[in-house]
Design a protein around this motif. Structure first.
Motif, PDB file in Angstrom:
ATOM      1  N   GLY A   1       2.789  -6.096  -0.914  1.00 46.48           N
ATOM      2  CA  GLY A   1       3.056  -5.055   0.063  1.00 46.48           C
ATOM      3  C   GLY A   1       1.891  -4.090   0.199  1.00 46.48           C
ATOM      4  O   GLY A   1       1.507  -3.720   1.312  1.00 46.48           O
ATOM      5  N   GLY A   2       1.301  -3.703  -0.936  1.00 47.52           N
ATOM      6  CA  GLY A   2       0.171  -2.772  -0.899  1.00 47.52           C
ATOM      7  C   GLY A   2      -1.025  -3.352  -0.177  1.00 47.52           C
ATOM      8  O   GLY A   2      -1.713  -2.656   0.574  1.00 47.52           O
ATOM      9  N   GLU A   3      -1.281  -4.647  -0.384  1.00 48.27           N
ATOM     10  CA  GLU A   3      -2.398  -5.302   0.295  1.00 48.27           C
ATOM     11  C   GLU A   3      -2.119  -5.449   1.786  1.00 48.27           C
ATOM     12  O   GLU A   3      -2.986  -5.205   2.624  1.00 48.27           O
TER      13      GLU A   3
ATOM     14  N   ASN B   1       4.890  -1.562   3.607  1.00 51.23           N
ATOM     15  CA  ASN B   1       5.387  -0.856   2.423  1.00 51.23           C
ATOM     16  C   ASN B   1       6.789  -0.272   2.594  1.00 51.23           C
ATOM     17  O   ASN B   1       7.265   0.439   1.722  1.00 51.23           O
ATOM     18  N   VAL B   2       7.443  -0.604   3.707  1.00 56.97           N
ATOM     19  CA  VAL B   2       8.706   0.070   3.997  1.00 56.97           C
ATOM     20  C   VAL B   2       9.793  -0.226   2.955  1.00 56.97           C
ATOM     21  O   VAL B   2      10.673   0.608   2.719  1.00 56.97           O
ATOM     22  N   TYR B   3       9.732  -1.399   2.296  1.00 55.98           N
ATOM     23  CA  TYR B   3      10.709  -1.729   1.258  1.00 55.98           C
ATOM     24  C   TYR B   3      10.238  -1.302  -0.138  1.00 55.98           C
ATOM     25  O   TYR B   3      10.989  -1.432  -1.108  1.00 55.98           O
ATOM     26  N   SER B   4       8.999  -0.846  -0.230  1.00 62.37           N
ATOM     27  CA  SER B   4       8.407  -0.557  -1.541  1.00 62.37           C
ATOM     28  C   SER B   4       8.192   0.930  -1.771  1.00 62.37           C
ATOM     29  O   SER B   4       7.349   1.325  -2.584  1.00 62.37           O
ATOM     30  N   GLN B   5       8.922   1.746  -1.066  1.00 57.63           N
ATOM     31  CA  GLN B   5       8.780   3.183  -1.253  1.00 57.63           C
ATOM     32  C   GLN B   5       9.408   3.603  -2.594  1.00 57.63           C
ATOM     33  O   GLN B   5      10.396   3.023  -3.027  1.00 57.63           O
TER      34      GLN B   5
ATOM     35  N   GLY C   1      -6.370   0.747  -4.317  1.00 55.92           N
ATOM     36  CA  GLY C   1      -6.042   0.724  -2.897  1.00 55.92           C
ATOM     37  C   GLY C   1      -4.558   0.785  -2.590  1.00 55.92           C
ATOM     38  O   GLY C   1      -4.171   0.753  -1.416  1.00 55.92           O
ATOM     39  N   ASP C   2      -3.709   0.890  -3.621  1.00 58.46           N
ATOM     40  CA  ASP C   2      -2.259   0.934  -3.401  1.00 58.46           C
ATOM     41  C   ASP C   2      -1.834   2.379  -3.143  1.00 58.46           C
ATOM     42  O   ASP C   2      -1.594   3.162  -4.065  1.00 58.46           O
ATOM     43  N   ARG C   3      -1.719   2.721  -1.864  1.00 57.46           N
ATOM     44  CA  ARG C   3      -1.424   4.095  -1.463  1.00 57.46           C
ATOM     45  C   ARG C   3      -0.032   4.526  -1.916  1.00 57.46           C
ATOM     46  O   ARG C   3       0.184   5.686  -2.298  1.00 57.46           O
ATOM     47  N   VAL C   4       0.930   3.605  -1.865  1.00 52.85           N
ATOM     48  CA  VAL C   4       2.307   3.946  -2.240  1.00 52.85           C
ATOM     49  C   VAL C   4       2.383   4.377  -3.698  1.00 52.85           C
ATOM     50  O   VAL C   4       2.954   5.422  -4.026  1.00 52.85           O
TER      51      VAL C   4
END
Length: 328
Positions: free
Chosen positions: A86-88, A97-101, A166-169
């Motif tokens: 998701g991050g990539e 990222n909508v499911y990985s918040q 690079g994983d903003r979440v």
């Protein structure tokens, strides 16, 4: 008449060969893993059912370079797609990222109910960005593993926490908890735990064992941090070049493979949790009051993930609505 028939046969063969150029897919998944086995099985089925017109060739283990390099190779046509986390995939569309918040879901049942309503909208977001997603799978919940016991916000603030480069979440989630995380490539995590550069890292339970991180940590916080997603994204131009019939075969086979991947991941994570306890990793439970604190952190972090340059407000609202309905 014979010459005409011969010419038609040659033309047909030429068209078949023209369509036979492989769809080259990069992935960080190591060869031999369940993800690679299922993706290769899907590729074989696609090749057979399209009479060799569609061949999918995988480049596992990150051999095609980091995320930015892979996207650049797709843009110039050297690759036609990739299997992304998701991050990539957020480099394609932040909606990935909508499911990985952070601290969004409490159970896989909630995830299933929300995805049943939202997956189609998420795929449309990828398509708008120039990619088709025939396969997407949940890898399970990520938990925080640590050398020292982390049981609340205060002990978390004292930790040296890794986040994927690079994983903003993940970065926003930990910053909302008052932590300045340490971004590193995933390949550096094991050594960094060994040297003390970091002393905490988030992963699924199966991932912690697969990467051998469990040999360097002693604790796991029993709280789902975020849900891990994986996507197989193909450049829309390459996908559209296939016939409608061949596209359907690719969608069906890759979709079925990713459904098997998700089912297998759930089994693997459950077994890994038991294995971790058996190997001495202490699992720290959370009471209702502590969970309320984490939920508050998650709510703050999610605000920073939605809007300009982030998850579209419309999609975030649709997920929240579906989640509310799932909890009723």
């Amino acid at each position: 008449m014979k010459k005409t028939a011969l010419f038609a046969s040659i033309l047909s063969l030429a068209c078949t060969l023209a369509n036979a150029a492989p769809i080259k897919i990069a992935t960080i998944a190591p060869d031999g893993t369940a993800w690679m086995k299922e993706m290769r099985a899907a590729a074989e089925a696609v090749k057979t059912k399209t009479s060799d017109r569609v061949e999918i060739k995988f480049y596992p283990g990150g051999v095609m370079g980091d995320n930015a390099t892979v996207l650049r190779k797709i843009k110039i046509g050297q690759l036609q797609g990739a299997a992304f986390t998701g991050g990539e995939a957020a480099s394609i569309t932040p909606d990935a990222n909508v499911y990985s918040q952070p601290f969004q879901f409490r159970s896989e049942d909630e995830v299933d109910k929300v995805r049943a309503k939202i997956d189609a909208q998420l795929k449309a977001s990828f398509e708008k960005a120039g990619f088709v997603v025939p396969g997407m799978a949940g890898g399970g919940f990520a938990y925080l593993f640590s050398v020292n016991d982390i049981h609340d916000k205060d002990t978390l603030k004292a930790a040296k926490v890794w986040v994927p480069q690079g994983d903003r979440v993940a970065e926003i989630a930990f910053k909302a908890a008052g932590v300045t995380p340490i971004p590193l490539p995933i390949a550096d995590v094991y050594t960094s735990l060994q040297t003390g550069l970091i002393d905490a890292a988030a992963s699924t339970t199966a991932g912690a064992i697969a990467f051998q991180w469990h040999t360097k940590v002693k604790h796991m916080l029993d709280l789902p941090l975020m849900y891990v997603m994986g996507y197989l994204a193909i450049d829309k131009k390459a996908y559209d070049a296939l016939s409608a019939e061949d596209r359907k075969v690719l969608d069906d086979e890759v979709g079925a493979a990713f459904a098997r991947i998700e089912k297998g991941a759930r089994t693997d994570n459950a077994q890994a949790r038991t294995a971790l306890q058996g190997q001495g990793v202490a699992i720290t439970p959370q009471n209702a009051e502590q969970r309320k604190d984490w939920d508050s952190i998650g709510a703050d972090a999610r605000k920073n993930l939605t809007g300009v340059g982030g998850i579209s407000p419309e999609l975030a609202a649709a997920v929240n609505k579906a989640l509310d309905e799932a909890r009723k």
